[in-house]
Motif scaffolding. Structure first.
Motif, PDB file in Angstrom:
ATOM      1  N   ALA A 205      24.012 -90.232  22.155  1.00 41.83           N
ATOM      2  CA  ALA A 205      24.782 -91.326  22.241  1.00 41.83           C
ATOM      3  C   ALA A 205      26.295 -91.276  22.029  1.00 41.83           C
ATOM      4  O   ALA A 205      27.182 -91.803  22.741  1.00 41.83           O
ATOM      5  CB  ALA A 205      24.226 -92.414  21.030  1.00 41.83           C
ATOM      6  N   CYS A 206      26.615 -90.381  20.863  1.00 33.39           N
ATOM      7  CA  CYS A 206      27.956 -89.993  20.747  1.00 33.39           C
ATOM      8  C   CYS A 206      28.669 -89.279  21.975  1.00 33.39           C
ATOM      9  O   CYS A 206      29.986 -89.996  22.329  1.00 33.39           O
ATOM     10  CB  CYS A 206      28.321 -89.072  19.705  1.00 33.39           C
ATOM     11  SG  CYS A 206      27.796 -89.942  18.066  1.00 33.39           S
ATOM     12  N   CYS A 207      28.332 -88.326  22.693  1.00 34.56           N
ATOM     13  CA  CYS A 207      28.953 -87.816  23.650  1.00 34.56           C
ATOM     14  C   CYS A 207      28.957 -88.571  24.833  1.00 34.56           C
ATOM     15  O   CYS A 207      29.891 -88.685  25.831  1.00 34.56           O
ATOM     16  CB  CYS A 207      28.136 -86.439  24.038  1.00 34.56           C
ATOM     17  SG  CYS A 207      28.291 -85.211  23.017  1.00 34.56           S
ATOM     18  N   THR A 208      28.047 -89.449  25.203  1.00 35.74           N
ATOM     19  CA  THR A 208      28.055 -90.489  26.182  1.00 35.74           C
ATOM     20  C   THR A 208      29.304 -91.454  25.970  1.00 35.74           C
ATOM     21  O   THR A 208      30.083 -91.687  26.850  1.00 35.74           O
ATOM     22  CB  THR A 208      26.680 -91.228  26.471  1.00 35.74           C
ATOM     23  OG1 THR A 208      25.830 -90.314  26.683  1.00 35.74           O
ATOM     24  CG2 THR A 208      26.892 -92.228  27.741  1.00 35.74           C
ATOM     25  N   ALA A 209      29.278 -92.108  24.619  1.00 32.73           N
ATOM     26  CA  ALA A 209      30.167 -93.038  24.320  1.00 32.73           C
ATOM     27  C   ALA A 209      31.616 -92.195  24.798  1.00 32.73           C
ATOM     28  O   ALA A 209      32.875 -92.984  24.989  1.00 32.73           O
ATOM     29  CB  ALA A 209      30.032 -93.511  22.973  1.00 32.73           C
ATOM     30  N   LEU A 210      31.812 -91.171  23.901  1.00 31.68           N
ATOM     31  CA  LEU A 210      33.048 -90.474  24.059  1.00 31.68           C
ATOM     32  C   LEU A 210      33.533 -90.044  25.670  1.00 31.68           C
ATOM     33  O   LEU A 210      34.675 -90.043  25.876  1.00 31.68           O
ATOM     34  CB  LEU A 210      33.183 -89.191  23.335  1.00 31.68           C
ATOM     35  CG  LEU A 210      33.284 -89.169  21.717  1.00 31.68           C
ATOM     36  CD1 LEU A 210      32.554 -87.720  21.149  1.00 31.68           C
ATOM     37  CD2 LEU A 210      33.999 -89.916  21.268  1.00 31.68           C
ATOM     38  N   ALA A 211      32.522 -89.680  26.530  1.00 32.53           N
ATOM     39  CA  ALA A 211      32.929 -89.513  27.766  1.00 32.53           C
ATOM     40  C   ALA A 211      33.541 -90.734  28.257  1.00 32.53           C
ATOM     41  O   ALA A 211      34.327 -90.880  29.083  1.00 32.53           O
ATOM     42  CB  ALA A 211      31.803 -88.958  28.544  1.00 32.53           C
ATOM     43  N   ALA A 212      32.664 -91.785  28.004  1.00 27.49           N
ATOM     44  CA  ALA A 212      33.325 -93.253  28.732  1.00 27.49           C
ATOM     45  C   ALA A 212      34.660 -93.646  28.061  1.00 27.49           C
ATOM     46  O   ALA A 212      35.518 -94.211  28.927  1.00 27.49           O
ATOM     47  CB  ALA A 212      32.179 -94.359  28.382  1.00 27.49           C
ATOM     48  N   LEU A 213      35.077 -93.315  26.794  1.00 30.61           N
ATOM     49  CA  LEU A 213      36.198 -93.675  26.322  1.00 30.61           C
ATOM     50  C   LEU A 213      37.185 -92.714  26.733  1.00 30.61           C
ATOM     51  O   LEU A 213      38.315 -93.475  27.243  1.00 30.61           O
ATOM     52  CB  LEU A 213      36.101 -93.557  24.752  1.00 30.61           C
ATOM     53  CG  LEU A 213      35.531 -94.516  24.072  1.00 30.61           C
ATOM     54  CD1 LEU A 213      34.882 -93.930  22.555  1.00 30.61           C
ATOM     55  CD2 LEU A 213      36.218 -95.953  24.012  1.00 30.61           C
ATOM     56  N   VAL A 214      37.003 -91.577  26.937  1.00 29.12           N
ATOM     57  CA  VAL A 214      38.108 -90.568  27.640  1.00 29.12           C
ATOM     58  C   VAL A 214      38.323 -91.068  28.784  1.00 29.12           C
ATOM     59  O   VAL A 214      39.544 -90.913  29.490  1.00 29.12           O
ATOM     60  CB  VAL A 214      37.893 -89.187  27.429  1.00 29.12           C
ATOM     61  CG1 VAL A 214      38.805 -88.421  27.950  1.00 29.12           C
ATOM     62  CG2 VAL A 214      37.751 -89.090  25.602  1.00 29.12           C
ATOM     63  N   HIS A 215      37.041 -91.157  29.762  1.00 25.33           N
ATOM     64  CA  HIS A 215      37.392 -91.619  30.978  1.00 25.33           C
ATOM     65  C   HIS A 215      38.212 -92.909  31.309  1.00 25.33           C
ATOM     66  O   HIS A 215      39.072 -92.905  32.167  1.00 25.33           O
ATOM     67  CB  HIS A 215      36.083 -91.882  31.737  1.00 25.33           C
ATOM     68  CG  HIS A 215      36.277 -92.169  33.449  1.00 25.33           C
ATOM     69  ND1 HIS A 215      36.555 -91.303  34.279  1.00 25.33           N
ATOM     70  CD2 HIS A 215      35.873 -93.172  33.935  1.00 25.33           C
ATOM     71  CE1 HIS A 215      36.355 -91.671  35.305  1.00 25.33           C
ATOM     72  NE2 HIS A 215      36.234 -93.208  35.345  1.00 25.33           N
ATOM     73  N   ALA A 216      38.055 -93.694  30.422  1.00 24.69           N
ATOM     74  CA  ALA A 216      38.873 -95.028  30.486  1.00 24.69           C
ATOM     75  C   ALA A 216      40.037 -94.798  30.177  1.00 24.69           C
ATOM     76  O   ALA A 216      41.118 -95.812  30.584  1.00 24.69           O
ATOM     77  CB  ALA A 216      38.160 -96.173  29.824  1.00 24.69           C
ATOM     78  N   ASP A 217      40.410 -93.951  29.065  1.00 27.50           N
ATOM     79  CA  ASP A 217      41.769 -93.787  28.631  1.00 27.50           C
ATOM     80  C   ASP A 217      42.162 -92.251  28.388  1.00 27.50           C
ATOM     81  O   ASP A 217      41.609 -91.855  27.409  1.00 27.50           O
ATOM     82  CB  ASP A 217      42.056 -94.829  27.515  1.00 27.50           C
ATOM     83  CG  ASP A 217      43.432 -94.914  26.878  1.00 27.50           C
ATOM     84  OD1 ASP A 217      44.301 -94.055  27.379  1.00 27.50           O
ATOM     85  OD2 ASP A 217      43.911 -95.698  25.969  1.00 27.50           O
ATOM     86  N   ALA A 218      43.100 -91.837  29.372  1.00 25.10           N
ATOM     87  CA  ALA A 218      43.051 -90.552  29.151  1.00 25.10           C
ATOM     88  C   ALA A 218      44.054 -90.044  27.888  1.00 25.10           C
ATOM     89  O   ALA A 218      43.909 -88.940  27.659  1.00 25.10           O
ATOM     90  CB  ALA A 218      44.202 -89.879  30.557  1.00 25.10           C
TER      91      ALA A 218
END
Length: 740
Positions: A205-218
């Motif tokens: 869950a953490c890695c999926t959420a972090l991936a989504a966050l970083v993809h949305a805001d570099a």
């Protein structure tokens, strides 16, 4: 007794006068304001107001009952589940209940429920998360993550914590949340990943959420590196690799995080390599487990270590299908947009390797089955190399161009053939646009005839048809398109492709990769014939809204290039027919009004056929023709039909047509009479645009227009767009009249 009461309440909400009572009271409260008899008005207002206040009090009481059930000292799971389900529905559907719940200490109640049922990950937990999201969005979910790390929430189960983080991931993917909220969520999830490494569910869950966050805001990727948390991601990836297939999702999310971080900055890409990120991804991608996650790892290597690293991995593991497929994906994304001279210098060798690989893939017994991916990589490599070489300079390149043309002569047997043909046709068109030498080579290879053949065999495949028309137009321009349109007036897909290509060639307002602004045009003398051709094509498919709207768009683009006296009557009639038959279609009305707007421009200003001094008169004959056709009634009806559609362009085009065929004052008066709303807001902007083009027409009424617009703006101070548009028009009127 309870069952009977429940049934009675449910029935009362659906049937009989009780079900309609609240609606009736609301209606009475509105109607009383229009009553003229003062005593009746006062009594009606008093009763309806008392009823509405009573309804509000009881509604709040119901919300309080549900909240109290959640924070009861020892609630049963059934009680908490029912209360959470009801509150989730209410706060999701009724915005006003959100504040009521907050006022009733709903956040405290939710935390109590999480603690009481921390071992459950069921509908109750999902409803609690839904309530938090409804109340406070991403920030609320983040506060729950912090709560889970506190003394009160430390014993939340891994499954519940994972569900909480998954909710954050879903919110981010839906594009919700603020920048500040994203930063807080990012930091909170990093903390969870650091302190709960033993749970694969939480890690996933953490890695999926972090991936989504970083993809949305570099910028969050930069924050990750600066906070020294890059090793945490790599350690998580290493751990995931020990879990077998159970760690694939975690590893893939880690790879996505690393790619987003690398894409934001070359320095960050270098930091990943310094920490051994590329080598770790190579280990994961070359495990020979044959899973899609290994392809993703090889693709990630390209974005982190560059296209050269991908080619090296593909050469070292040439028998592993996942490595080849992932490597081809990376080459496809990277090759066409390389900037480094070193990387560009690798492209001839990459092209040679890809051609060899394609020959291997095409053998019947090849273990690697990725023909489409290989063609895509070849096309990307060709587009990346074309600007830097000349015909005859690289034999592999020239032979690939010839092979691509030959392939367009083959039949389309399966869907993959169609997709490959689309990619190749687009590539050939882009090569033709790169420089005159490639344009000349393709003409010498009779590419135009090859595109004609593909147009004939590509019927039924609308995207391939459009690509073929576009590529041929890149080579031969508007005459080719018109010739093909003439020959295919009974094929809707071909007409659509032709219309789209005409727009790509002529519309100066278009931006992007498909613009053909430099393609060959027709002579001005040929345009009336083209307009007749378009009108004839539209007549054959009068029920097709897509062809009708695009046909109107083409007419607008073409009439701008010739004197209005040369515009065929059937062309004007085609636009009228479009408006009458498709009055409810936003696209048709927008493009038809655009066509009439351009037709009404003075002298046709865009054709260069204008008078001097900026005091151009609209052709009276054209205005009279449109009036006789009923354009004013049609335009007002269009404003009424589409006022709430949210298409400002349609409204502005329509108002400009009214200004041309009626007068600015009459048009503004009609907009004011229709009342506040999108039509009035867009209309004021349209009058400003009309005035910029026709200052002499607006000059005499500038003072009157200014005063009226100021009055409109004063009565709608909350409408920011109307305020902006009004300021533009008032400022322009000041300029025209010389008053301040």
């Amino acid at each position: 007794m309870a069952e009977e009461l429940s049934a009675a309440a449910a029935s009362a909400a659906q049937h009989g006068g009780t079900a309609k009572a609240v609606s009736v009271i609301k209606e009475v409260a509105m109607l009383q304001a229009s009553l003229s008899q003062m005593q009746l008005q006062a009594e009606t207002a008093k009763v309806s107001l008392e009823c509405l206040h009573l309804c509000e009090q009881h509604a709040k009481r119901c919300v309080q009952l549900f909240v109290d059930a959640l924070k009861a000292p020892s609630p049963t799971h059934e009680l908490a589940s029912d209360a959470a389900w009801a509150l989730n529905k209410l706060t999701g559907r009724c915005a006003v209940t959100r504040q009521w719940m907050i006022d009733a200490e709903g956040i405290v109640a939710i935390r109590c429920a999480f603690v009481s049922f921390s071992s459950h990950n069921d509908t109750l937990v999902q409803c609690l998360l839904g309530i938090v999201h409804n109340l406070r969005g991403l920030e609320g979910l983040t506060s729950l993550i912090h709560f889970s790390a506190s003394a009160a929430g430390a014993h939340l189960s891994d499954s519940v914590l994972a569900a909480l983080v998954w909710s954050v991931s879903d919110v981010v993917k839906e594009g919700q949340g603020t920048v500040e909220g994203s930063v807080q969520a990012f930091q909170a999830i990093l903390s969870v990943l650091l302190h709960r490494p033993q749970s694969s569910d939480v890690q996933d869950a953490c890695c999926t959420a972090l991936a989504a966050l970083v993809h949305a805001d570099a910028r969050l990727g930069t924050l990750l590196v600066e906070a020294g948390r890059l090793p945490l991601i790599l350690d998580t990836l290493r751990h995931a690799m020990t879990l077998g297939s159970g760690g694939d999702n975690i590893a893939c999310s880690c790879a996505n995080i690393l790619v987003s971080v690398a894409q934001a900055s070359s320095l960050q890409a270098a930091a990943i390599q310094e920490h051994g990120g590329a080598e770790l991804l190579i280990q994961f991608g070359t495990r020979d487990a044959g899973r899609a996650h290994e392809e993703a790892a090889i693709w990630a290597i390209g974005h982190i270590a560059g296209i050269g690293a991908v080619v090296n991995v593909m050469s070292a593991a040439s028998t592993l299908p996942a490595v080849i497929r992932g490597g081809l994906d990376a080459i496809t994304e990277l090759a066409c947009s390389l900037n480094s001279l070193d990387d560009i210098g690798r492209l001839p060798d990459i092209l040679r390797r890809l051609r060899s690989l394609l020959a291997q893939i095409l053998t019947p017994d090849s273990p690697i089955k990725c023909r489409k991916k290989c063609f895509a990589a070849i096309c990307s490599t060709m587009m990346g190399l074309a600007p830097h070489v000349e015909p005859g300079q690289i034999d592999e390149f020239d032979r690939t161009v010839v092979d691509m043309l030959e392939l367009q002569k083959t039949d389309l047997r399966i869907e993959a053939d169609v997709e490959i043909a689309e990619n190749i046709v687009e590539t050939l068109g882009r090569i033709a646009l790169v420089k005159p030498s490639w344009h000349g080579l393709l003409q010498g290879l009779n590419a135009e005839q090859v595109f004609v053949q593909r147009i004939q065999t590509g019927r039924g495949h609308s995207r391939l048809l459009k690509y073929s028309f576009w590529a041929a137009a890149a080579l031969s321009g508007l005459p080719f398109v018109c010739n093909q349109l003439q020959q295919n007036l009974r094929c809707a897909d071909t007409i659509d492709a032709a219309f789209c290509t005409i727009i790509d060639i002529l519309d100066d307002d278009l931006e992007g990769d498909w613009v053909l602004r430099d393609a060959k045009h027709c002579s001005r003398d040929a345009i009336p014939g083209i307009l007749k051709l378009i009108s004839e094509a539209m007549r054959g498919y009068v029920l097709n809204t897509r062809l009708t709207s695009r046909g109107c768009h083409c007419i607008g683009l073409l009439v701008a290039l010739i004197p209005k006296a040369a515009v065929p009557a059937e062309c004007i009639q085609a636009v009228f027919n479009a408006l009458r038959r498709h009055r409810r279609s936003v696209e048709v009305v927008r493009d038809a009004m655009y066509a009439f707007h351009i037709l009404l421009e003075p002298g046709n200003a865009r054709s260069g056929n204008t008078t001097s001094g900026g005091s151009l008169d609209t052709d009276k004959a054209v205005v009279e023709t449109l009036r006789e056709g009923g354009i004013e009634a049609i335009a007002w009806q269009a404003l009424s039909d589409h006022a709430e559609d949210g298409n400002a362009e349609l409204l502005e085009e329509t108002v400009i047509v009214l200004c041309e065929t009626s007068s600015v004052g009459t048009t503004l008066a009609g907009l004011v009479e229709a009342g506040p709303g999108p039509a009035l807001t867009a209309g004021i902007k349209a009058i400003f645009e009309f005035g910029r083009q026709r200052p002499t027409v607006l000059h005499d009424s500038a003072r009157m227009i200014k005063l009226k617009v100021m009055e409109i703006a004063a009565s709608s101070v909350a409408d920011e767009t109307l305020q902006q548009n009004s300021a533009l028009l008032v400022g322009f009127c000041d300029h025209l009249s010389g008053c301040v």
